[in-house]
Every structure is written in structure tokens, then in C-alpha cells.
Design a protein around this motif. Structure first.
Motif, PDB file in Angstrom:
ATOM      1  N   TYR A 268       0.842  -1.198   0.000  1.00 59.59           N
ATOM      2  CA  TYR A 268       0.000   0.000   0.000  1.00 59.59           C
ATOM      3  C   TYR A 268       0.875   1.245   0.000  1.00 59.59           C
ATOM      4  O   TYR A 268       1.809   1.359   0.788  1.00 59.59           O
ATOM      5  CB  TYR A 268      -0.903  -0.001   1.247  1.00 59.59           C
ATOM      6  CG  TYR A 268      -1.764   1.237   1.407  1.00 59.59           C
ATOM      7  CD1 TYR A 268      -2.868   1.453   0.589  1.00 59.59           C
ATOM      8  CD2 TYR A 268      -1.471   2.191   2.387  1.00 59.59           C
ATOM      9  CE1 TYR A 268      -3.661   2.580   0.739  1.00 59.59           C
ATOM     10  CE2 TYR A 268      -2.264   3.320   2.554  1.00 59.59           C
ATOM     11  CZ  TYR A 268      -3.353   3.509   1.722  1.00 59.59           C
ATOM     12  OH  TYR A 268      -4.139   4.631   1.872  1.00 59.59           O
TER      13      TYR A 268
ATOM     14  N   GLY B  70       0.111   5.117   0.555  1.00 58.68           N
ATOM     15  CA  GLY B  70      -0.939   6.041   0.927  1.00 58.68           C
ATOM     16  C   GLY B  70      -0.445   7.464   1.090  1.00 58.68           C
ATOM     17  O   GLY B  70       0.659   7.820   0.670  1.00 58.68           O
TER      18      GLY B  70
ATOM     19  N   ARG C  41     -12.238   7.679   0.813  1.00 63.34           N
ATOM     20  CA  ARG C  41     -11.269   6.794   1.465  1.00 63.34           C
ATOM     21  C   ARG C  41     -10.687   7.526   2.670  1.00 63.34           C
ATOM     22  O   ARG C  41     -10.207   8.655   2.545  1.00 63.34           O
ATOM     23  CB  ARG C  41     -10.154   6.404   0.503  1.00 63.34           C
ATOM     24  CG  ARG C  41      -9.047   5.559   1.170  1.00 63.34           C
ATOM     25  CD  ARG C  41      -8.153   4.885   0.154  1.00 63.34           C
ATOM     26  NE  ARG C  41      -7.538   5.818  -0.774  1.00 63.34           N
ATOM     27  CZ  ARG C  41      -7.213   5.517  -2.019  1.00 63.34           C
ATOM     28  NH1 ARG C  41      -7.474   4.324  -2.517  1.00 63.34           N
ATOM     29  NH2 ARG C  41      -6.640   6.410  -2.801  1.00 63.34           N
TER      30      ARG C  41
ATOM     31  N   THR D 263      -3.693   6.773  10.656  1.00 62.17           N
ATOM     32  CA  THR D 263      -2.378   6.305  11.088  1.00 62.17           C
ATOM     33  C   THR D 263      -2.152   6.717  12.532  1.00 62.17           C
ATOM     34  O   THR D 263      -2.706   7.701  13.010  1.00 62.17           O
ATOM     35  CB  THR D 263      -1.267   6.890  10.209  1.00 62.17           C
ATOM     36  OG1 THR D 263      -1.413   8.322  10.158  1.00 62.17           O
ATOM     37  CG2 THR D 263      -1.348   6.356   8.798  1.00 62.17           C
TER      38      THR D 263
ATOM     39  N   VAL E 167      -7.361   1.621   6.582  1.00 58.43           N
ATOM     40  CA  VAL E 167      -7.897   2.287   5.401  1.00 58.43           C
ATOM     41  C   VAL E 167      -9.336   1.812   5.243  1.00 58.43           C
ATOM     42  O   VAL E 167      -9.588   0.613   5.085  1.00 58.43           O
ATOM     43  CB  VAL E 167      -7.090   1.963   4.124  1.00 58.43           C
ATOM     44  CG1 VAL E 167      -7.709   2.653   2.915  1.00 58.43           C
ATOM     45  CG2 VAL E 167      -5.641   2.403   4.284  1.00 58.43           C
TER      46      VAL E 167
ATOM     47  N   GLU F  42      -7.846   7.260   5.542  1.00 58.92           N
ATOM     48  CA  GLU F  42      -6.624   6.610   6.007  1.00 58.92           C
ATOM     49  C   GLU F  42      -6.324   7.101   7.418  1.00 58.92           C
ATOM     50  O   GLU F  42      -6.199   8.302   7.639  1.00 58.92           O
ATOM     51  CB  GLU F  42      -5.483   6.956   5.053  1.00 58.92           C
ATOM     52  CG  GLU F  42      -4.136   6.391   5.416  1.00 58.92           C
ATOM     53  CD  GLU F  42      -3.050   6.944   4.491  1.00 58.92           C
ATOM     54  OE1 GLU F  42      -2.970   6.492   3.337  1.00 58.92           O
ATOM     55  OE2 GLU F  42      -2.328   7.858   4.929  1.00 58.92           O
TER      56      GLU F  42
END
Length: 283
Positions: free
Chosen positions: A105, A107, A198, A202, A255, A200
Motif C-alpha cells: 500500500y 498512501g 477513502r 495512522t 484504510v 486513512e
């Protein structure tokens, strides 16, 4: 000069950091990673070393913590004992049936990558290190249960609509099929659209970073509907750059994907309802 080649015949076109597309060797979990390492000293030179090894690493890199890599897979093969290399030498290697549990991935704030790392250890100088990236895609079986999504959007005495999507889990080349029912309309709607978003995430706790991208905007309706009207939805996913859903990968990132239904009235006020969906890579 150090070079690493892989014997697999599959490749994926992946966008590199410079924005250009480039072919990268493609694998999936439980495949063997087989290839060879070539070491060729400069003419008239020799490479004295304390050993040569190759590592297969699965890493997560968080961009706000750049320089820190979190390994979730780490395998090593010793290729050569201490000595010297005078002429070109080739070392075959094999990592058998490697478990690669997560998809690669790239991102906004995080990267999950798989690499082969060749190290020529030297006592008198800096080690010689060479990297080669490869890409992993994993497939899931079709879901046994795939419930539809039914939700309502309402503004008291002004608007009441119901919308329905035929399922909640989609493969990356799927089509979103649904319908919107208008039960009460007392505001002047200018248009309505469906977005694919989408998100994401973290980090964790107070240090969580959320980055939301709108990947698609699909206009469902233009103009004001009347009570009793129904609007069909048919949105094909294949044109969009989608990945599977990632859920709390190694406690580092997630995600998720959402369908966002947006209504805009004639005064440009926006009303929306968001629903999470699951994206899957199905063979």
C-alpha cells in the motif's frame, strides 16, 4: 555493482514516488520468492567482505515518523562466507512459501512495502546495501453473507428520504446498485450526488492522523424531486484507484471506504449521510 533479479513472470504497474508508473514484480501470500543476486566488482578491483546476505522484509513506514520502519516480516538467507570477490559472481536464493499477510500500500501518510535487501558486510568500509521492491496482492473468497444497506435521512418536517444499497461488501471492479426514495420533500433540492471516500488513519490514541480523500463524485439527480419519486443508483467502481479495506494493520494504520450521499439545496446548504462499506480483492 550489485543487482537482484526475480524469476516470477508477473508484474504490476505501480505509481512511484515521482508520480510515474513502473512495472514491479508481483506476488501473493504463500508464494515462493526465488531469484539471484549478481555481484560484479569494478574492472581491476576486488570486493573483500565479511559475508553476503539477503533479507526479505515486510515494512510499515509512517511518513510523519520518517526514517522509522516497523518490520512485520523478516527472513534472511546467507549467500556467501567471508572472503573476496574478484570476478562477477551469481548467488541464487529462495524464500519458500512466504507468508505475506498484508497487501502492499502507498498512501498519503503511510506505506506498506515488501523489499529484498542485499548486504555485503565489510570491516574496513561502509557496508554495501542494495534494495529491490516487490508488490503483494492477496485475494479473498466471495463473502458468504453480504447484507444490503438501508438508511434514512431526515430533517424534521422538511425532508425524509430512504436509500438502499444492494450490498455492503464490494470487490474492486464491482458496481454499486441502489435506489433512493423520497418520502417527504419540502426543501428545494438543487442536486444530489454520491461520493466514494477513502479514510486513512495512522497512529493511535491522541496521535491518530486521519486523511480523507474523495475518490469519486457521481451525480445522481439534478433538480427537485417530488414526494413518491425514486432514483436508481448504478456506479461502476473499475475506473477508480481503490484498494481493499485495511483494518488496524499491525496496530499502525487502517484504510476504510465510505459511501457519502450529498444533497445540495438552492441556498447551497449541504445535507449528507455517510455509510461505511467493505472493499475486497476477489479472484
Amino acid at each position: 555493482m550489485v543487482g537482484t533479479s526475480l524469476l516470477n513472470k508477473k508484474a504490476a504497474n505501480i505509481k512511484k514516488e515521482n508520480g510515474q508508473m513502473a512495472p514491479v514484480p508481483l506476488f501473493q501470500s504463500q508464494e515462493s520468492v526465488v531469484g539471484e543476486v549478481r555481484i560484479e566488482p569494478l574492472p581491476g578491483k576486488k570486493v573483500e567482505h565479511m559475508g553476503v546476505k539477503i533479507e526479505l522484509l515486510g515494512q510499515i513506514e509512517l511518513y510523519f515518523d520518517r526514517g522509522s520502519f516497523y518490520d512485520f516480516t523478516s527472513l534472511v538467507r546467507e549467500l556467501d562466507v567471508p572472503g573476496e570477490i574478484v570476478d562477477r559472481k551469481t548467488f541464487p536464493f529462495e524464500f519458500s512459501t512466504v507468508e505475506m499477510p498484508y497487501e502492499s500500500y502507498n498512501g498519503v501518510n503511510v506505506r506498506l512495502r515488501y523489499i529484498l535487501k542485499v548486504t555485503i558486510s565489510r570491516s574496513y568500509a561502509t557496508n554495501i546495501v542494495e534494495y529491490k521492491d516487490f508488490w503483494v496482492r492477496n485475494f479473498s473468497p466471495p463473502p458468504e453473507i453480504n447484507n444490503s444497506i438501508k438508511m434514512e435521512v431526515g430533517i424534521e418536517d422538511c425532508l425524509h428520504i430512504e436509500f438502499e444499497y444492494s450490498k455492503s461488501k464490494y470487490h474492486l471492479k464491482d458496481v454499486i446498485i441502489g435506489k433512493i426514495y423520497f418520502l417527504l420533500v419540502r426543501i428545494k433540492i438543487k442536486h444530489m450526488e454520491l461520493e466514494i471516500r477513502r479514510r486513512e488513519s495512522t497512529g493511535s490514541g491522541p496521535n491518530t492522523y486521519n486523511e480523507t480523500e474523495t475518490l469519486a463524485k457521481y451525480e445522481i439527480m439534478d433538480g427537485a424531486p417530488v414526494r413518491g419519486e425514486s432514483i436508481p443508483i448504478r456506479l461502476f467502481l473499475s475506473p477508480y484507484d481503490l484498494t481493499p479495506t485495511y483494518r488496524n494493520i499491525n496496530n499502525k494504520f487502517s484504510v476504510k471506504y465510505y459511501l457519502n450521499l450529498v444533497l445540495v439545496d438552492e441556498e447551497d446548504r449541504r445535507y449528507f449521510k455517510q455509510q461505511e462499506i467493505t472493499m475486497m480483492r476477489i479472484d
